[in-house]
Design a protein around this motif. Structure first.
Motif, PDB file in Angstrom:
ATOM      1  N   ASP A 188       0.814  -1.218   0.000  1.00 43.74           N
ATOM      2  CA  ASP A 188       0.000   0.000   0.000  1.00 43.74           C
ATOM      3  C   ASP A 188       0.852   1.274   0.000  1.00 43.74           C
ATOM      4  N   MET A 189       1.796   1.338  -0.935  1.00 47.70           N
ATOM      5  CA  MET A 189       2.618   2.537  -1.076  1.00 47.70           C
ATOM      6  C   MET A 189       3.175   2.588  -2.496  1.00 47.70           C
ATOM      7  N   GLU A 190       3.264   3.802  -3.037  1.00 51.19           N
ATOM      8  CA  GLU A 190       3.929   4.040  -4.316  1.00 51.19           C
ATOM      9  C   GLU A 190       5.344   4.524  -4.011  1.00 51.19           C
ATOM     10  N   ILE A 191       6.360   3.788  -4.458  1.00 51.28           N
ATOM     11  CA  ILE A 191       7.751   4.071  -4.106  1.00 51.28           C
ATOM     12  C   ILE A 191       8.515   4.444  -5.374  1.00 51.28           C
ATOM     13  N   ILE A 192       9.039   5.652  -5.386  1.00 47.92           N
ATOM     14  CA  ILE A 192       9.738   6.188  -6.558  1.00 47.92           C
ATOM     15  C   ILE A 192      11.174   6.467  -6.161  1.00 47.92           C
ATOM     16  N   THR A 193      12.130   5.966  -6.940  1.00 51.37           N
ATOM     17  CA  THR A 193      13.547   6.152  -6.649  1.00 51.37           C
ATOM     18  C   THR A 193      14.217   6.872  -7.806  1.00 51.37           C
ATOM     19  N   TYR A 194      14.884   7.971  -7.484  1.00 55.00           N
ATOM     20  CA  TYR A 194      15.665   8.723  -8.462  1.00 55.00           C
ATOM     21  C   TYR A 194      17.139   8.533  -8.122  1.00 55.00           C
ATOM     22  N   MET A 241      23.538   9.612  -8.282  1.00 51.63           N
ATOM     23  CA  MET A 241      24.919   9.292  -8.622  1.00 51.63           C
ATOM     24  C   MET A 241      25.096   7.789  -8.507  1.00 51.63           C
ATOM     25  N   GLY A 242      25.914   7.199  -9.376  1.00 55.72           N
ATOM     26  CA  GLY A 242      26.105   5.758  -9.353  1.00 55.72           C
ATOM     27  C   GLY A 242      24.910   5.043  -9.953  1.00 55.72           C
ATOM     28  N   ALA A 243      24.458   3.971  -9.308  1.00 56.61           N
ATOM     29  CA  ALA A 243      23.304   3.211  -9.795  1.00 56.61           C
ATOM     30  C   ALA A 243      22.761   2.362  -8.665  1.00 56.61           C
ATOM     31  N   ILE A 244      21.461   2.100  -8.723  1.00 58.40           N
ATOM     32  CA  ILE A 244      20.807   1.237  -7.743  1.00 58.40           C
ATOM     33  C   ILE A 244      20.280  -0.006  -8.473  1.00 58.40           C
ATOM     34  N   SER A 245      20.555  -1.183  -7.927  1.00 59.24           N
ATOM     35  CA  SER A 245      20.124  -2.440  -8.538  1.00 59.24           C
ATOM     36  C   SER A 245      18.973  -3.024  -7.727  1.00 59.24           C
ATOM     37  N   HIS A 246      17.924  -3.402  -8.443  1.00 57.93           N
ATOM     38  CA  HIS A 246      16.659  -3.830  -7.834  1.00 57.93           C
ATOM     39  C   HIS A 246      16.388  -5.281  -8.176  1.00 57.93           C
ATOM     40  N   LYS A 247      15.789  -6.015  -7.206  1.00 57.83           N
ATOM     41  CA  LYS A 247      15.297  -7.366  -7.440  1.00 57.83           C
ATOM     42  C   LYS A 247      14.078  -7.552  -6.566  1.00 57.83           C
ATOM     43  N   ASP A 248      13.012  -8.195  -7.107  1.00 59.67           N
ATOM     44  CA  ASP A 248      11.790  -8.322  -6.309  1.00 59.67           C
ATOM     45  C   ASP A 248      11.138  -9.687  -6.477  1.00 59.67           C
ATOM     46  N   SER A 249      10.101  -9.912  -5.679  1.00 56.98           N
ATOM     47  CA  SER A 249       9.402 -11.197  -5.640  1.00 56.98           C
ATOM     48  C   SER A 249       8.535 -11.438  -6.864  1.00 56.98           C
ATOM     49  N   LEU A 250       8.394 -10.448  -7.744  1.00 59.31           N
ATOM     50  CA  LEU A 250       7.676 -10.641  -9.015  1.00 59.31           C
ATOM     51  C   LEU A 250       8.586 -11.201 -10.099  1.00 59.31           C
ATOM     52  N   GLY A 251       9.895 -11.274  -9.802  1.00 57.07           N
ATOM     53  CA  GLY A 251      10.861 -11.720 -10.796  1.00 57.07           C
ATOM     54  C   GLY A 251      11.527 -10.577 -11.535  1.00 57.07           C
ATOM     55  N   ASN A 252      11.203  -9.346 -11.191  1.00 57.69           N
ATOM     56  CA  ASN A 252      11.854  -8.197 -11.827  1.00 57.69           C
ATOM     57  C   ASN A 252      13.266  -8.024 -11.283  1.00 57.69           C
ATOM     58  N   ARG A 300      25.667  -2.036  -6.490  1.00 52.61           N
ATOM     59  CA  ARG A 300      26.608  -3.025  -7.021  1.00 52.61           C
ATOM     60  C   ARG A 300      27.799  -2.348  -7.697  1.00 52.61           C
ATOM     61  N   GLU A 301      27.935  -1.042  -7.529  1.00 55.12           N
ATOM     62  CA  GLU A 301      28.980  -0.282  -8.210  1.00 55.12           C
ATOM     63  C   GLU A 301      30.261  -0.258  -7.366  1.00 55.12           C
ATOM     64  N   ASP A 302      31.324   0.304  -7.944  1.00 53.28           N
ATOM     65  CA  ASP A 302      32.611   0.399  -7.256  1.00 53.28           C
ATOM     66  C   ASP A 302      32.756   1.688  -6.452  1.00 53.28           C
ATOM     67  N   ALA A 303      31.762   2.564  -6.521  1.00 51.23           N
ATOM     68  CA  ALA A 303      31.790   3.828  -5.799  1.00 51.23           C
ATOM     69  C   ALA A 303      30.428   4.050  -5.141  1.00 51.23           C
ATOM     70  N   GLU A 304      30.317   5.100  -4.347  1.00 45.42           N
ATOM     71  CA  GLU A 304      29.060   5.401  -3.673  1.00 45.42           C
ATOM     72  C   GLU A 304      27.925   5.612  -4.660  1.00 45.42           C
ATOM     73  N   THR A 305      26.744   5.225  -4.243  1.00 41.45           N
ATOM     74  CA  THR A 305      25.508   5.543  -4.967  1.00 41.45           C
ATOM     75  C   THR A 305      24.688   6.496  -4.108  1.00 41.45           C
ATOM     76  N   GLN A 306      24.109   7.500  -4.757  1.00 36.84           N
ATOM     77  CA  GLN A 306      23.247   8.449  -4.063  1.00 36.84           C
ATOM     78  C   GLN A 306      21.875   8.434  -4.724  1.00 36.84           C
ATOM     79  N   ILE A 307      20.836   8.359  -3.890  1.00 38.55           N
ATOM     80  CA  ILE A 307      19.471   8.292  -4.404  1.00 38.55           C
ATOM     81  C   ILE A 307      18.555   9.222  -3.609  1.00 38.55           C
ATOM     82  N   PHE A 308      17.487   9.648  -4.247  1.00 42.33           N
ATOM     83  CA  PHE A 308      16.305  10.150  -3.562  1.00 42.33           C
ATOM     84  C   PHE A 308      15.274   9.035  -3.621  1.00 42.33           C
TER      85      PHE A 308
END
Length: 241
Positions: free
Chosen positions: A61-67, A70-81, A106-114
């Protein structure tokens, strides 16, 4: 009403692998005056160490948006995505009736996200995930990057199930844009980088700005600026997780 919230005033937590700053009450940070803004419940500004991240955990019950800033964020979920969202791109996840996911640097340097959490229009429903790149040309206009409205989705915005939208603008120094919101809506603005003037307020990178009751916003970039804005039409807080 324009409420400028400097970066230094945000809640913060040092977890070693994670440096977190919270625009609104979250986890161990609580401020009764900052529980959310309209339908926006969470805006976290996170720096994640290389090889670290959030192990599998659940949401509903939440809409989650990630921007990715810097770097990159790697996602994996129970839907197979599974996917990698690099800097300058956005991913959305509708938690719906329930989803498990993990987020890692999963990068070699820091990742920054909102990371933003927005209250859904209604609870339940099928969970969903997607990611997409958006143009970053400094054309002096807002681009809708995610939206709960069909017209925006038809124009290329990622879908969310909420009464709101997320907009982005990339401005060169001296560029200006005008936004005329519905004064009943709640707006929240944060610059990924740069500095800008909002009406009579000087705003720095990563500061928050809460807006309501305004019919005319004039944004002028004082430096090259990348700006994100959430606009929601709802004014309620449910306990999504």
């Amino acid at each position: 009403m324009i409420d400028h919230r400097p970066f230094a005033s945000l809640g913060s937590a040092d977890h070693g692998w994670l440096q977190a700053h919270h625009h609104f009450s979250f986890a161990g940070y609580h401020d009764s005056a900052r529980m959310g803004w309209g339908g926006l419940r969470v805006w976290n500004d996170d720096t994640i160490a290389p090889g670290a991240g959030f192990p599998p955990h659940g949401h509903r019950d939440m809409e989650i948006i990630t921007y990715a800033r810097m770097g990159a964020i790697s996602h994996k979920d129970s839907l197979g995505n599974a996917g990698r969202t690099p800097a300058g791109e956005v991913q959305v996840m509708t938690a719906g009736r329930g989803i498990q996911h993990s987020e890692f640097n999963r990068e070699d340097a820091e990742t920054q996200i909102f990371q933003l959490w927005i209250e859904p229009r209604e609870p339940g429903g099928e969970p969903y995930w997607n990611t997409r790149a958006f143009p970053k040309a400094g054309d002096g206009t807002f681009t809708v990057v995610a939206s709960g409205y069909e017209a925006d989705q038809s124009a290329g915005a990622l879908p969310i199930r909420a009464d709101g939208r997320i907009l982005a603008a990339t401005l060169s120094a001296g560029d200006a844009l005008t936004h005329r919101p519905n004064p009943a809506h709640h707006l929240y603005l944060v610059a990924d980088k740069g500095a800008y003037r909002l009406n009579s307020h000087d705003i720095a990178s990563r500061d928050g700005v809460a807006v309501q009751g305004e019919t005319h916003l004039r944004i002028t970039a004082e430096q090259p600026t990348t700006l994100l804005m959430v606009e929601t039409a709802t004014d309620h807080l449910r306990q999504g997780r």
